[in-house]
Scaffold this motif. Structure first.
Motif, mmCIF file in Angstrom:
data_model
loop_
_atom_site.group_PDB
_atom_site.id
_atom_site.type_symbol
_atom_site.label_atom_id
_atom_site.label_comp_id
_atom_site.label_asym_id
_atom_site.label_seq_id
_atom_site.Cartn_x
_atom_site.Cartn_y
_atom_site.Cartn_z
ATOM 1 N N LEU A 223 1.037 -1.409 0.319
ATOM 2 C CA LEU A 223 0.080 -0.357 0.152
ATOM 3 C C LEU A 223 0.574 1.428 0.198
ATOM 4 C CD1 LEU A 223 -3.085 0.965 0.445
ATOM 5 C CD2 LEU A 223 -2.908 1.062 3.159
ATOM 6 N N LYS A 224 2.302 0.929 0.541
ATOM 7 C CA LYS A 224 3.236 2.603 0.204
ATOM 8 C C LYS A 224 3.604 2.873 -0.497
ATOM 9 C CE LYS A 224 4.285 1.101 5.490
ATOM 10 N NZ LYS A 224 5.073 0.988 6.147
ATOM 11 N N GLN A 225 3.034 1.438 -1.312
ATOM 12 C CA GLN A 225 4.257 2.688 -2.866
ATOM 13 C C GLN A 225 3.064 2.747 -3.620
ATOM 14 O OE1 GLN A 225 5.935 -1.149 -4.149
ATOM 15 N NE2 GLN A 225 6.197 -2.229 -2.191
ATOM 16 N N TYR A 226 2.200 3.131 -3.049
ATOM 17 C CA TYR A 226 0.935 3.779 -4.267
ATOM 18 C C TYR A 226 -0.091 5.182 -3.745
ATOM 19 C CZ TYR A 226 2.075 -0.368 -7.166
ATOM 20 O OH TYR A 226 2.286 -1.199 -7.481
ATOM 21 N N THR A 227 -0.376 6.330 -4.644
ATOM 22 C CA THR A 227 -0.773 6.778 -4.122
ATOM 23 C C THR A 227 -2.443 6.897 -4.487
ATOM 24 O OG1 THR A 227 1.010 8.711 -4.968
ATOM 25 C CG2 THR A 227 -1.289 9.663 -5.002
ATOM 26 N N ILE A 228 -2.543 5.930 -5.032
ATOM 27 C CA ILE A 228 -4.146 6.169 -4.994
ATOM 28 C C ILE A 228 -5.262 4.748 -5.132
ATOM 29 C CG2 ILE A 228 -6.199 6.342 -6.965
ATOM 30 C CD1 ILE A 228 -4.993 8.705 -8.124
ATOM 31 N N ILE A 229 -5.941 4.753 -4.124
ATOM 32 C CA ILE A 229 -6.478 2.958 -4.388
ATOM 33 C C ILE A 229 -7.813 3.448 -4.812
ATOM 34 C CG2 ILE A 229 -4.993 2.473 -2.275
ATOM 35 C CD1 ILE A 229 -7.531 3.738 -0.404
ATOM 36 N N VAL A 230 -7.935 2.178 -5.222
ATOM 37 C CA VAL A 230 -9.542 1.584 -6.196
ATOM 38 C C VAL A 230 -9.889 0.779 -5.672
ATOM 39 C CG1 VAL A 230 -10.595 1.585 -8.562
ATOM 40 C CG2 VAL A 230 -8.582 2.643 -7.980
ATOM 41 N N HIS A 231 -10.868 1.199 -4.941
ATOM 42 C CA HIS A 231 -11.368 0.136 -4.375
ATOM 43 C C HIS A 231 -13.406 -0.007 -4.821
ATOM 44 C CE1 HIS A 231 -13.141 3.288 -1.264
ATOM 45 N NE2 HIS A 231 -11.371 3.075 -1.593
ATOM 46 N N PHE A 232 -14.261 -0.840 -4.459
ATOM 47 C CA PHE A 232 -15.722 -1.065 -4.680
ATOM 48 C C PHE A 232 -16.273 -0.927 -3.556
ATOM 49 C CE2 PHE A 232 -20.082 -2.693 -5.343
ATOM 50 C CZ PHE A 232 -20.647 -2.146 -6.898
ATOM 51 N N ASN A 233 -16.395 -0.330 -2.866
ATOM 52 C CA ASN A 233 -17.188 0.329 -1.850
ATOM 53 C C ASN A 233 -16.004 -0.163 0.220
ATOM 54 O OD1 ASN A 233 -19.683 0.809 -0.035
ATOM 55 N ND2 ASN A 233 -20.127 -0.899 0.955
ATOM 56 N N GLY A 234 -15.003 0.240 -0.722
ATOM 57 C CA GLY A 234 -13.821 0.889 -0.298
ATOM 58 C C GLY A 234 -14.439 1.791 0.801
ATOM 59 N N ASP A 235 -14.386 1.991 1.178
ATOM 60 C CA ASP A 235 -14.837 3.380 2.204
ATOM 61 C C ASP A 235 -16.158 2.918 3.306
ATOM 62 O OD1 ASP A 235 -13.093 5.721 0.734
ATOM 63 O OD2 ASP A 235 -14.463 6.326 -0.628
ATOM 64 N N GLY A 236 -16.838 2.080 2.351
ATOM 65 C CA GLY A 236 -17.575 2.019 3.442
ATOM 66 C C GLY A 236 -17.839 0.864 4.425
ATOM 67 N N PHE A 237 -16.455 0.225 3.703
ATOM 68 C CA PHE A 237 -16.175 -1.309 4.059
ATOM 69 C C PHE A 237 -15.221 -1.438 4.551
ATOM 70 C CE2 PHE A 237 -16.130 -6.240 4.554
ATOM 71 C CZ PHE A 237 -16.843 -6.494 5.432
ATOM 72 N N ASP A 238 -14.578 -1.872 3.393
ATOM 73 C CA ASP A 238 -12.629 -2.461 3.303
ATOM 74 C C ASP A 238 -12.412 -1.493 4.665
ATOM 75 O OD1 ASP A 238 -14.397 -2.886 1.438
ATOM 76 O OD2 ASP A 238 -13.386 -4.863 0.848
ATOM 77 N N ILE A 239 -11.286 -0.444 4.673
ATOM 78 C CA ILE A 239 -11.160 0.866 5.143
ATOM 79 C C ILE A 239 -11.731 0.890 6.225
ATOM 80 C CG2 ILE A 239 -10.450 2.844 5.319
ATOM 81 C CD1 ILE A 239 -10.582 3.022 2.069
ATOM 82 N N PRO A 240 -12.714 1.153 6.884
ATOM 83 C CA PRO A 240 -12.780 0.645 7.522
ATOM 84 C C PRO A 240 -12.826 -0.574 9.154
ATOM 85 C CG PRO A 240 -14.714 1.900 7.358
ATOM 86 C CD PRO A 240 -13.590 1.150 5.963
ATOM 87 N N PHE A 241 -13.056 -1.767 7.912
ATOM 88 C CA PHE A 241 -12.970 -3.082 8.607
ATOM 89 C C PHE A 241 -11.162 -3.434 9.141
ATOM 90 C CE2 PHE A 241 -12.245 -7.688 9.039
ATOM 91 C CZ PHE A 241 -13.486 -7.898 9.430
ATOM 92 N N LEU A 242 -10.409 -2.511 8.397
ATOM 93 C CA LEU A 242 -9.217 -2.856 8.064
ATOM 94 C C LEU A 242 -8.423 -2.065 9.126
ATOM 95 C CD1 LEU A 242 -7.406 -3.398 4.963
ATOM 96 C CD2 LEU A 242 -7.938 -5.469 6.768
ATOM 97 N N ASN A 243 -8.901 -0.665 9.040
ATOM 98 C CA ASN A 243 -8.566 0.225 10.148
ATOM 99 C C ASN A 243 -8.821 -0.367 11.612
ATOM 100 O OD1 ASN A 243 -7.015 2.221 8.976
ATOM 101 N ND2 ASN A 243 -8.986 3.340 8.355
ATOM 102 N N THR A 244 -10.050 -1.059 11.970
ATOM 103 C CA THR A 244 -10.191 -1.388 13.266
ATOM 104 C C THR A 244 -9.443 -2.396 13.630
ATOM 105 O OG1 THR A 244 -12.450 -0.662 13.041
ATOM 106 C CG2 THR A 244 -11.911 -2.401 14.541
ATOM 107 N N ARG A 245 -8.800 -3.752 12.804
ATOM 108 C CA ARG A 245 -9.045 -5.013 13.005
ATOM 109 C C ARG A 245 -7.514 -4.494 12.887
ATOM 110 N NH1 ARG A 245 -10.869 -8.239 15.068
ATOM 111 N NH2 ARG A 245 -9.140 -9.616 14.203
#
Length: 379
Positions: free
Chosen positions: A89-111
């Motif tokens: 992740l540190k090697q990139y500037t832009i992350i592209v996902h599907f509903n990552g703002d709603g689920f994936d990112i909050p989930f990984l932040n909490t974990r």
């Protein structure tokens, strides 16, 4: 922990994604090499009671598309796969996902907080394809905006037919069999295939951004026009102005949308905007009505600076509703007062018009900006 890395070829050219980035970030020089596409698989929706057992990502490096998957063969390996993904992740500037703002990112932040593993999304630029799709619902007209629905709409065919929730049981079965040293090929291939098809579809799925970017795309297009006679729903002959844009990037699936007096249709790399014109008399209302007299016998307003030519018995102080100039002709509708002088039917009307001229249609800069404004306002 198991790491799977392979090269693959999605059905999209790098230059098409680069063009979408140019539209999305016009003041930067981002390219496909700045993008990291990614997705996660979990054992539930709650990050406090569930785990992330699989993280997959896709990136373009050395002229090749790569996908990489980090799989926790046991729940205890969850911190390892998060740490491995964080290093990429540190090697990139832009992350592209599907509903990552709603689920994936909050989930990984909490974990990551619970597991005391470092992962930082705060410095990344987020491109959520789910949000782009939702914002273009007038064109897509889908009943649901799940990833598989949008994939089907734009022509992506999957081998995997599982939903993420279906795989929770498969993963739990995998872990139990792993502990007993039993055969695991079926469960492992099922788990990896679902995530692989999710992440490998994301580059092609990013073309859904093109629907959202249609207004900006017009400025980079060739634009032709035609004026024709057509029939309205009552059978009357009306004038119709059609702008046909040849887009610099393709549209993955044909779409259409109509909002009187405009109709949009787009397919491949063509966009057509059909506009029903108004024929008859319209009024241009002057804003500073206190500086005008209204002439009831002629049904027009004249400025007070020339009022000495008019008998006092034939003029009265203009009001906002009577301070206008009347004009007959063929008029083009607009969603805002983009081109002046603007004409309307009544002072309370929201749709205004400007006089149709051949010069306007052949002025590429003005006509492109007009089409861009219409698309942006009605979509």
């Amino acid at each position: 922990m198991k790491v799977i890395h392979k090269v693959f070829e999605p059905a999209i050219l790098p230059e098409d994604i680069n063009f979408l980035l140019q539209l999305a970030f016009p003041d930067t020089a981002y390219t496909i090499s700045d993008l990291l596409f990614w997705d996660i698989e979990t054992t539930g929706f709650s990050a406090k009671t569930s785990i992330c057992y699989l993280i997959g990502c896709v990136y373009y490096k050395e002229d090749k598309w790569n996908y990489c998957q980090f799989f926790a063969e046991f729940p205890e390996e969850e911190p390892l796969i998060i740490d491995q993904f964080s290093s990429i992740l540190k090697q990139y500037t832009i992350i592209v996902h599907f509903n990552g703002d709603g689920f994936d990112i909050p989930f990984l932040n909490t974990r990551s907080q619970l597991l005391k593993v470092t992962i930082d999304f705060s410095q990344m630029i987020h491109m959520d394809l789910y949000q782009y799709a939702k914002k273009t619902h007038k064109l897509l007209k889908l009943e649901q905006y799940k990833q598989k629905n949008i994939e089907h709409f734009i022509g992506i065919n999957r081998t995997d037919h599982f939903a993420g929730g279906d795989l929770i049981y498969v993963y739990n079965t995998f872990v139990q069999k792993k502990m007993l040293n039993e055969e695991l090929d079926n469960e492992l291939s099922t788990l990896l295939l679902h995530n692989q098809e999710d992440i490998c579809a994301l580059p092609q799925l990013s073309t859904v951004m093109g629907y959202f970017m249609l207004p900006e795309m017009i400025l980079f297009s060739t634009l032709d026009w035609a004026l024709n006679d057509t029939k309205d729903f009552t059978g009357n002959t009306v004038k119709e102005l059609t702008f046909t844009a040849t887009l610099p990037s393709f549209i993955p699936a044909a779409v259409s949308y109509g909002k009187e007096p405009f109709y949009i249709k787009s397919y491949d790399n063509i966009l057509k905007l059909r506009i029903k014109l108004y024929q008859g008399e319209l009024r241009h209302f002057y804003k500073n009505y206190r500086d005008y007299y209204y002439l009831p016998s002629e049904d027009i307003a004249v400025h007070k600076s020339v009022s000495f030519y008019v008998d006092k018995n034939y003029r009265i102080q203009a009001k906002a509703s009577t301070c206008y100039l009347r004009k007959k002709g063929i008029f083009v509708p607009q969603t805002s007062d983009f081109i002046v002088p603007e004409f309307i039917k009544n002072i309370s009307d929201k749709t205004s018009y400007f006089e149709f001229t051949k010069d306007f249609c052949e002025d590429k800069k003005r006509s492109k900006n007009y089409v861009k404004t219409i698309l942006k306002d009605i979509l």
